[in-house]
Design a protein around this motif. Structure first.
Motif, PDB file in Angstrom:
ATOM      1  N   ASP A   1       0.859  -1.194   0.000  1.00  0.00           N
ATOM      2  CA  ASP A   1       0.000   0.000   0.000  1.00  0.00           C
ATOM      3  C   ASP A   1       0.893   1.242   0.000  1.00  0.00           C
ATOM      4  OD1 ASP A   1      -3.221   0.524   1.147  1.00  0.00           O
ATOM      5  OD2 ASP A   1      -1.798   2.181   0.975  1.00  0.00           O
TER       6      ASP A   1
ATOM      7  N   LYS B   1     -11.791   2.232 -13.784  1.00  0.00           N
ATOM      8  CA  LYS B   1     -12.033   0.865 -13.291  1.00  0.00           C
ATOM      9  C   LYS B   1     -12.468  -0.051 -14.447  1.00  0.00           C
ATOM     10  CE  LYS B   1     -11.919  -0.476  -9.571  1.00  0.00           C
ATOM     11  NZ  LYS B   1     -10.811  -1.004  -8.711  1.00  0.00           N
TER      12      LYS B   1
ATOM     13  N   SER C   1     -10.323   5.848  -5.362  1.00  0.00           N
ATOM     14  CA  SER C   1     -11.677   5.287  -5.277  1.00  0.00           C
ATOM     15  C   SER C   1     -12.809   6.303  -5.182  1.00  0.00           C
ATOM     16  CB  SER C   1     -11.747   4.347  -4.064  1.00  0.00           C
ATOM     17  OG  SER C   1     -11.684   5.103  -2.862  1.00  0.00           O
TER      18      SER C   1
HETATM   19  P1  NAD Z   1      -9.826   3.324  -0.399  1.00  0.00           P
HETATM   20  O1  NAD Z   1      -9.724   4.602  -1.166  1.00  0.00           O
HETATM   21  O2  NAD Z   1     -10.376   3.380   0.990  1.00  0.00           O
HETATM   22  O3  NAD Z   1      -8.389   2.642  -0.286  1.00  0.00           O
HETATM   23  C1  NAD Z   1      -7.529   2.542  -1.363  1.00  0.00           C
HETATM   24  C2  NAD Z   1      -6.174   2.071  -0.845  1.00  0.00           C
HETATM   25  O4  NAD Z   1      -5.296   1.935  -1.972  1.00  0.00           O
HETATM   26  C3  NAD Z   1      -5.524   3.049   0.122  1.00  0.00           C
HETATM   27  O5  NAD Z   1      -5.013   2.361   1.237  1.00  0.00           O
HETATM   28  C4  NAD Z   1      -4.402   3.684  -0.687  1.00  0.00           C
HETATM   29  O6  NAD Z   1      -3.297   4.085   0.095  1.00  0.00           O
HETATM   30  C5  NAD Z   1      -4.043   2.549  -1.636  1.00  0.00           C
HETATM   31  N1  NAD Z   1      -3.427   3.028  -2.884  1.00  0.00           N
HETATM   32  C6  NAD Z   1      -3.872   4.034  -3.684  1.00  0.00           C
HETATM   33  N2  NAD Z   1      -3.025   4.190  -4.727  1.00  0.00           N
HETATM   34  C7  NAD Z   1      -2.036   3.260  -4.571  1.00  0.00           C
HETATM   35  C8  NAD Z   1      -0.896   2.914  -5.336  1.00  0.00           C
HETATM   36  N3  NAD Z   1      -0.577   3.569  -6.457  1.00  0.00           N
HETATM   37  N4  NAD Z   1      -0.121   1.899  -4.906  1.00  0.00           N
HETATM   38  C9  NAD Z   1      -0.426   1.221  -3.756  1.00  0.00           C
HETATM   39  N5  NAD Z   1      -1.496   1.528  -2.995  1.00  0.00           N
HETATM   40  C10 NAD Z   1      -2.292   2.529  -3.399  1.00  0.00           C
HETATM   41  O7  NAD Z   1     -10.651   2.349  -1.316  1.00  0.00           O
HETATM   42  P2  NAD Z   1     -11.732   1.257  -0.903  1.00  0.00           P
HETATM   43  O8  NAD Z   1     -13.036   1.927  -0.694  1.00  0.00           O
HETATM   44  O9  NAD Z   1     -11.165   0.394   0.160  1.00  0.00           O
HETATM   45  O10 NAD Z   1     -11.837   0.443  -2.274  1.00  0.00           O
HETATM   46  C11 NAD Z   1     -11.016  -0.705  -2.513  1.00  0.00           C
HETATM   47  C12 NAD Z   1     -11.323  -1.241  -3.902  1.00  0.00           C
HETATM   48  O11 NAD Z   1     -12.698  -1.571  -3.983  1.00  0.00           O
HETATM   49  C13 NAD Z   1     -11.041  -0.249  -5.018  1.00  0.00           C
HETATM   50  O12 NAD Z   1     -10.472  -0.947  -6.087  1.00  0.00           O
HETATM   51  C14 NAD Z   1     -12.413   0.286  -5.386  1.00  0.00           C
HETATM   52  O13 NAD Z   1     -12.469   0.668  -6.744  1.00  0.00           O
HETATM   53  C15 NAD Z   1     -13.282  -0.934  -5.118  1.00  0.00           C
HETATM   54  N6  NAD Z   1     -14.673  -0.614  -4.768  1.00  0.00           N
HETATM   55  C16 NAD Z   1     -14.958   0.168  -3.686  1.00  0.00           C
HETATM   56  C17 NAD Z   1     -16.287   0.433  -3.364  1.00  0.00           C
HETATM   57  C18 NAD Z   1     -16.662   1.267  -2.155  1.00  0.00           C
HETATM   58  O14 NAD Z   1     -17.858   1.479  -1.922  1.00  0.00           O
HETATM   59  N7  NAD Z   1     -15.715   1.732  -1.348  1.00  0.00           N
HETATM   60  C19 NAD Z   1     -17.307  -0.078  -4.158  1.00  0.00           C
HETATM   61  C20 NAD Z   1     -16.973  -0.853  -5.261  1.00  0.00           C
HETATM   62  C21 NAD Z   1     -15.647  -1.145  -5.548  1.00  0.00           C
END
Ligand code: NAD
Ligand code: TYD
Length: 366
Positions: free
Chosen positions: A42, A169, A94
């Motif tokens: 991360d 995405k 995200s």
């Molecule tokens: P989030 O934004 O809370 O967390 C994203 C994490 O990725 C963070 O810890 C960040 O530090 C890390 N990150 C970002 N860029 C990075 C990079 N270049 N290299 C390494 N780490 C990196 O996101 P989330 O809500 O936990 O979502 C996780 C996944 O689920 C994502 O792929 C998102 O598209 C998908 N998703 C989320 C939701 C939702 O409701 N939150 C819904 C559908 C899909």
């Protein structure tokens, strides 16, 4: 809901494990698979925090690496050093609003980052694909928006992303599919609806409303507030991902939804009502009085809804939480975790809030 453990000793690379869903999944994984070794890669962007992981059990099976998923040398080294056989790919930019004000980071992390991981897996797993899995975590937003009477999104719905976030995405989903078709990479993709629950960064609707309410701020509803999302409790999402990983068929996609379609305004009313009960306002009155309609988000998708039939029937998955139980747990969690709240609401947070909301006028006329 099944929580079977895989007896093989898999080595996992979890990307984005310091973010909202990733940190909940790490807890689930370490508990469900007592033999698994887990590396969490991360970058710790504004959305990732080690305070999300403070209570992880000290198992000796878990390693944290701060780094970027677009760093090909680092990713290749992790595959090699840890003998990675499972990738669970969460890392992403995200937040839709941020993708509108600054799309470049979304292209870089969500598209180039996914490509970098796929390339590393392709090279590291050549000739032993049968023992390996790459699970790509994606969103229902790739399908675009639904009219009120449209059937919910299924795995065969055509892609029609509307925001830079959902387009990035969608691009990553297509790359994952291409690596299956072209290189026989053993991939599984999950597309899920809006998650909520503990450790969600307070830029997203539910935690933002809880914390704004408690600090006496406006509760900003974009437009008329009748946009609909299908809310999925984060631990239900984690069990769905694990089911897709352990029992899903290679090359398939599985939609995961909470079976909870609700309009934004109703969500905010419910949050206010729970807070009125659990933490009544000192001067009297209801938190609902803080609700303010503001200028809508450009390109705002009107409705998302998921048909989760495939994962339910094929993999025996079902959500454990109803929205009523999940939202109450969530509000209680934010009330009980003030130290965490203080740790994530840093300077960067205030900067984002003033940037996102400065130009939003009060009232519903756009
Ligand atoms: P989030 O934004 O809370 O967390 C994203 C994490 O990725 C963070 O810890 C960040 O530090 C890390 N990150 C970002 N860029 C990075 C990079 N270049 N290299 C390494 N780490 C990196 O996101 P989330 O809500 O936990 O979502 C996780 C996944 O689920 C994502 O792929 C998102 O598209 C998908 N998703 C989320 C939701 C939702 O409701 N939150 C819904 C559908 C899909
Ligand atoms: P969000 O949590 O940003 O998730 P997504 O855009 O990925 O669905 O927003 C959920 C819904 O809430 C969406 O319709 C936008 C709306 N919303 C508001 O009305 N006010 C807000 O302050 C925020 C952050 C979101």
């Amino acid at each position: 809901m099944s929580t079977e453990s895989n007896s093989d000793q898999h080595a996992y690379l979890v990307t984005g494990g310091a973010g909202f869903i990733g940190c909940n999944f790490l807890r689930y994984l370490l508990e469900t698979e007592p033999d698994a070794k887990v590396v969490n890669l991360d970058l710790l962007t504004y959305a990732g925090s080690l305070s999300n992981l403070q209570d992880l059990p000290d198992t000796g099976r878990y390693t944290f690496v701060q780094g970027d998923i677009t760093d090909a040398d680092l990713v290749a080294e992790l595959f090699e050093k840890h003998g990675i056989t499972r990738v669970i790919h969460f890392a992403a930019e995200s937040h839709v609003d941020r993708s509108i004000t600054g799309p470049a980071a979304f292209i870089q992390t969500n598209i180039i980052g996914t490509f970098t991981l796929l390339e590393a897996a392709r090279k590291a797993w050549a000739g032993r694909e049968d023992d390996c899995r790459f699970l790509h975590v994606s969103t229902d937003e790739v399908y675009g928006t639904l009219a009120p009477n449209d059937p919910p999104f299924s795995e065969t719905t055509a892609y029609a992303p509307n925001s830079p976030y959902s387009a990035s995405k969608a691009a990553s989903d297509h790359l994952v599919r291409a690596y299956l078709k072209t290189y026989k990479l053993p991939v599984v993709t999950t597309n899920c609806s809006n998650n909520y629950g503990p450790y969600q960064y307070p830029e997203k609707l539910i935690p933002l409303m809880i914390l704004n309410a408690l600090t006496g701020k406006n509760l900003p509803i974009y437009g008329d507030g009748l946009q609909i999302r299908d809310w999925l409790y984060v631990m239900d999402h984690c069990s769905g991902i694990h089911a897709a990983l352990s029992r899903g068929r290679i090359g398939e996609t599985y939609n995961i939804g909470g079976l909870n379609e609700e309009a934004n305004i109703n969500i905010v009313h419910l949050i206010c009502d729970i807070l009125d009960e659990l933490r009544p306002k000192t001067g009297g009155g209801s938190y609902r009085e803080q609700i303010t309609h503001v200028t809508d988000r450009p390109g705002h998708d009107r409705r998302y809804a998921i048909d989760a039939e495939k994962i339910c029937t094929e993999l025996g998955w079902a959500p454990a939480e109803s929205f009523q139980t999940g939202i109450r747990k969530t509000v209680e969690w934010y009330l009980d975790n003030q130290i965490w709240v203080n740790s994530v609401m840093s300077e960067n947070y205030d900067e984002w809030i003033s940037l996102n909301y400065a130009d939003r006028k009060e009232g519903m006329d756009q």
